[in-house]
Write an enzyme that holds these catalytic residues in place. Structure first.
Site, short mmCIF file in Angstrom:
data_model
loop_
_atom_site.label_atom_id
_atom_site.label_comp_id
_atom_site.label_asym_id
_atom_site.label_seq_id
_atom_site.Cartn_x
_atom_site.Cartn_y
_atom_site.Cartn_z
N SER A 1 -9.43 1.60 2.91
CA SER A 1 -8.64 2.36 1.96
C SER A 1 -7.56 1.50 1.27
O SER A 1 -6.87 1.99 0.37
CB SER A 1 -7.96 3.54 2.67
OG SER A 1 -7.08 3.07 3.69
N LYS B 1 0.85 -1.19 0.00
CA LYS B 1 0.00 0.00 0.00
C LYS B 1 0.89 1.24 0.00
O LYS B 1 1.96 1.26 0.61
CB LYS B 1 -0.90 -0.04 1.24
CG LYS B 1 -2.00 1.03 1.27
CD LYS B 1 -2.88 0.81 2.49
CE LYS B 1 -3.96 1.86 2.62
NZ LYS B 1 -4.81 1.62 3.81
N SER C 1 -10.12 -0.78 6.91
CA SER C 1 -9.43 -0.56 5.64
C SER C 1 -8.73 -1.79 5.07
O SER C 1 -8.26 -1.76 3.94
CB SER C 1 -8.42 0.58 5.78
OG SER C 1 -9.10 1.80 5.91
#
Length: 485
Positions: free
Chosen positions: A164, A83, A188
């Site tokens: 996210s 990420k 997330s």
């Protein structure tokens, strides 16, 4: 070559390495071509933000090492996406999806990235994400960032990706990498895992290091594995473990962390397990179709010998209201992170991010930056706000002590079972672990999963349960990318 890249597991890849059918360099090339063909052309799924220019060189070095010295272990030669809020001290940027940080380089690897490299993993690149972990503004869709654009859900493009860690989850689902690392503050990992039919492990806060990760919250942040199988997620979890003296949260795991979580991959792990379902509150927003998928998963657990405790309700669930904890911690945590990038970093504070966005509105403010502005100008960054202190105390009481702890003790449970990621608020505020696993698909092809959760450092139990359910249902299927070309 008989090796099939799509849905290939870590063991599949290692077998191909050992037989001489595949090399790490060839594997990286296969992933890169798949990314070019499906992520950057066709529908433009847009899950991969940046490619590591050193990936092929690293792969060649690992191939040479395997030939001359042998394998380091299961992760040797395995390509991993990170990420975009996880630091790498290489040619990759770390931007949290923000154009304001598009030219920002970390000075060194995050601790978990050091561990991945030690295990022989190849950092393939960075995955797109919801900008600033969905803490930028109101109304911004999950999976959108000003730097990376919109991540699409490969199962149904009209469905959100979840945030996210959307890029990490979708890239895994599409076989753009073997496994990926996401991060979670509140859902997330679990939310995009649910919507991409992948396995996501949100560990206990403090099980693995948080050093070198662009933060959202001191209290709730943690990284975690995302994979297509429970086994691969656990192998990645093993590679992330270590003792980071710079992360104070890790002190609580002494004597509680296991050295090898693969020992808990028990096909019969559901047999005799007491699993509680908090039917009150958490099921109010489910459609009939989603409820049917959930109930089918529950029936599968019963068939494998699980004791299902219905209405194991969390009595404090309706008291788990808005909390100012993350809102107050963000400014302090982000400014601390930016200060450690050094004097040559392009951005040094939250205020400078806001100013950059204000000066480049067309590129950066498609959905605005209301949350950034409110955080900057209504919090002190000193964590002295009375409402913050009271909310932090209340969160721990309602989510830990009187919430999950009390419910599990009252009903003598091994775990709680939630539909999709619906329990993320209570588990994240408690700092407790969860694992989401695929459970089925709606008629429109949208994935739906179930989440096992329990008290701190109960990862061994959750792994047993998730693995057993996965092995007996084998429900996951790959998205049909070819129809998009």
């Amino acid at each position: 070559m008989h090796f099939q890249l799509e849905e290939a597991t870590i063991q599949d890849i290692q077998n191909a390495f050992e037989s001489g059918e595949l090399t790490a360099k060839a594997l990286v090339l296969l992933y890169l071509n798949r990314i070019a063909n499906y992520d950057k052309e066709g529908l433009t799924i847009n899950s991969v933000l940046e490619i590591n220019p050193d990936a092929l060189f690293i792969a060649e070095a690992l191939d040479n090492e395997r030939q001359n010295q042998g394998s380091r272990g299961p992760m040797h030669g395995i390509p991993v996406l990170l990420k975009d809020n996880i630091n790498t001290g290489d040619a990759l940027h770390t931007s949290a999806g923000s154009l304001a940080l598009a030219n920002s380089y970390a000075i060194q690897d995050a601790y978990i990235v050091e561990k991945l490299r030690e295990a022989g993993a190849i950092i393939l690149g960075k995955a797109n994400m919801t900008e600033f972990a969905n803490f930028m503004t109101d109304g911004m869709p999950s999976g959108y960032s000003s730097r990376g654009g919109q991540v699409l859900n490969p199962y149904n493009i009209s469905t959100p990706t979840g945030g996210s860690s959307s890029g990490s989850a979708v890239a895994v689902a599409c076989s753009f990498c073997t496994v990926a690392v996401g991060t979670e503050t509140s859902g997330s990992i679990l939310n995009p895992g649910n919507l991409s039919s992948t396995v996501g492990i949100k560990p206990t806060v403090g099980l693995i290091s948080r050093s070198g990760i662009l933060p959202l919250s001191y209290s709730q942040d943690t990284a975690g594995p995302m994979a297509r199988t429970v086994t691969d997620a656990v192998l990645l979890l093993n590679a992330l473990l270590g003792d980071d003296v710079n992360d104070s949260a890790m002190g609580a795991n002494k004597g509680k962390r296991r050295m090898d979580y693969t020992t808990y991959l028990d096909k019969h792990g559901l047999n005799g397990a007491r699993i509680g379902i908090p039917r009150d509150y958490y099921f109010e927003e489910l459609t009939e179709e989603q409820l049917a998928i959930f109930n089918k998963a529950v029936e599968s657990m019963r068939q494998q010998g699980a004791v299902i405790v219905e209405s194991a309700n969390i009595k404090t669930c309706r008291e788990i209201i808005y909390s100012s904890v993350v809102f107050n911690e963000f400014k302090s945590a982000l400014n601390m992170y930016l200060s450690r990038l050094g004097p040559h970093a392009p951005i040094h504070s939250l205020k400078e991010i806001i100013d950059f966005n204000h000066n480049h509105p067309i590129e950066t403010l498609k959905y605005g930056q209301s949350t950034l502005i409110e955080t900057e100008f209504t919090t002190t960054g000193k964590l002295t706000e009375p409402n913050y202190i009271r909310d932090k105390t209340r969160d721990l009481q309602t989510c830990q002590t009187d919430g999950i702890d009390a419910t599990m003790k009252e009903f003598e449970l091994d775990a709680l079972l939630f539909p999709a990621d619906f329990g993320a608020t209570v588990t994240s505020r408690a700092g407790y672990p969860s694992i989401v696993v695929p459970a089925g698909y709606t008629a429109a092809g949208v994935p739906f999963g179930v989440t096992f959760s329990a008290m701190a450092y109960s990862e061994p139990t959750l792994i047993k349960l998730a693995y057993s359910l996965e092995q007996h249902t084998q429900i996951r299927k790959a998205p049909s990318l070819k129809s998009f070309l």
